[in-house]
Design a protein around this motif. Structure first.
Motif, short mmCIF file in Angstrom:
data_model
loop_
_atom_site.label_atom_id
_atom_site.label_comp_id
_atom_site.label_asym_id
_atom_site.label_seq_id
_atom_site.Cartn_x
_atom_site.Cartn_y
_atom_site.Cartn_z
N ILE A 82 -14.25 12.86 13.84
CA ILE A 82 -13.58 12.87 12.53
C ILE A 82 -12.09 12.77 12.81
O ILE A 82 -11.58 13.46 13.70
N PHE A 83 -11.40 11.93 12.04
CA PHE A 83 -9.95 11.81 12.19
C PHE A 83 -9.26 12.08 10.85
O PHE A 83 -9.80 11.75 9.79
N ALA A 84 -8.08 12.66 10.93
CA ALA A 84 -7.25 12.83 9.73
C ALA A 84 -6.77 11.45 9.28
O ALA A 84 -6.48 10.58 10.12
N GLY A 85 -6.70 11.25 7.97
CA GLY A 85 -6.34 9.94 7.44
C GLY A 85 -4.94 9.91 6.86
O GLY A 85 -4.02 10.59 7.35
N ALA A 86 -4.79 9.13 5.83
CA ALA A 86 -3.49 8.96 5.18
C ALA A 86 -3.70 8.97 3.67
O ALA A 86 -4.72 8.48 3.18
N LEU A 87 -2.75 9.52 2.97
CA LEU A 87 -2.84 9.54 1.50
C LEU A 87 -1.57 8.95 0.91
O LEU A 87 -0.50 9.52 1.04
N ASP A 88 -1.75 7.78 0.28
CA ASP A 88 -0.65 7.15 -0.45
C ASP A 88 -1.12 7.13 -1.91
O ASP A 88 -1.94 6.29 -2.30
N ILE A 89 -0.60 8.07 -2.69
CA ILE A 89 -1.13 8.24 -4.05
C ILE A 89 -0.92 6.98 -4.88
O ILE A 89 -1.75 6.66 -5.74
N SER A 90 0.12 6.23 -4.58
CA SER A 90 0.36 5.01 -5.38
C SER A 90 -0.76 3.99 -5.19
O SER A 90 -0.94 3.09 -6.00
N SER A 143 -7.53 4.96 -9.68
CA SER A 143 -7.79 5.56 -11.00
C SER A 143 -6.71 6.59 -11.37
O SER A 143 -6.25 7.38 -10.54
N PHE A 144 -6.34 6.55 -12.64
CA PHE A 144 -5.31 7.47 -13.13
C PHE A 144 -5.74 8.92 -12.91
O PHE A 144 -4.97 9.76 -12.46
N GLY A 145 -7.01 9.21 -13.19
CA GLY A 145 -7.54 10.58 -13.03
C GLY A 145 -7.40 11.07 -11.60
O GLY A 145 -6.97 12.21 -11.37
N ASN A 146 -7.75 10.20 -10.64
CA ASN A 146 -7.63 10.61 -9.24
C ASN A 146 -6.17 10.75 -8.81
O ASN A 146 -5.83 11.65 -8.05
#
Ligand SMILES: Cc1cc2nc3c(=O)[nH]c(=O)nc-3n(C[C@H](O)[C@H](O)[C@H](O)COP(=O)(O)O)c2cc1C
Length: 172
Positions: free
Chosen positions: A121-129, A133-136
């Motif tokens: 398992i590897f840590a990923g990346a989060l780019d909210i833009s 979906s608007f909800g997510n």
């Protein structure tokens, strides 16, 4: 059958592709012949001598196309050395390592189908833009605001390199 190793991946925002490319590069630097392909571009799985399958997590599961790939190719995967990796944000949380057993439960349905020689398992990346979906987007903004997840790129290239280095000999 060729002497090539296939590294195939399912991604939404691209971070799992980056992990797959790093796995492929480490295998190639070690002397292997490697193709790195998104799952939908894999045409002849039978021709590879070993396979590494990776998916991002969404909603505590592998992406649907990754599950379908493993289901559809279960028999072929059973005949080859196979490994798998998972990319998610939970491992990037503060004390993320303590969630490893929980994350392994999300991956259990895949393990039952593919019985990999090695899995990580590897840590990923989060780019909210990039979240469609608007909800997510709202949910993730709140989780960043409350300090649950930290936005940004948490991929640990050293860990990816170290796992792949060991994997290379296992896939021989
Ligand atoms: C809609 C959505 C749902 C997600 N669900 C989870 C989850 O349940 N658990 C988790 O640890 N990470 C979750 N994540 C985080 C992703 O697994 C992480 O951002 C990963 O690096 C994305 O990979 P990709 O860039 O290849 O798409 C989610 C991300 C999105 C956009």
């Amino acid at each position: 059958m060729s002497s090539k190793i296939l590294v195939t991946y399912a991604t939404r925002a691209g971070s799992t592709r980056g992990v797959a490319e790093a796995v492929g590069k480490t295998l190639a630097d070690g002397g292997a012949l490697v193709d790195v392909l998104p799952m939908q571009a894999v045409e002849d799985l039978a021709s590879y001598r070993a396979v590494v399958v990776g998916s991002a997590i969404q909603g505590q599961q592998w992406l649907p196309e990754a599950m379908q790939f493993v289901q559809k190719n279960q028999a072929l995967l059973a005949q080859k050395p196979a490994a798998m990796f998972t990319v998610c944000m939970t491992l990037a949380m503060r004390n993320g390592e303590k969630y490893r057993p929980e994350i392994m439960k999300w991956v259990a349905p895949v393990q039952r189908l593919a019985r990999p020689l090695s899995e990580e398992i590897f840590a990923g990346a989060l780019d909210i833009s990039k979240v469609p979906s608007f909800g997510n987007r709202l949910k993730f903004r709140l989780s960043v605001l409350f300090g649950v997840w930290a936005a940004g790129d948490h991929r640990d290239w050293e860990a990816i390199h170290a796992w792949t280095g060991e994997l290379h000999s296992q896939l021989q």
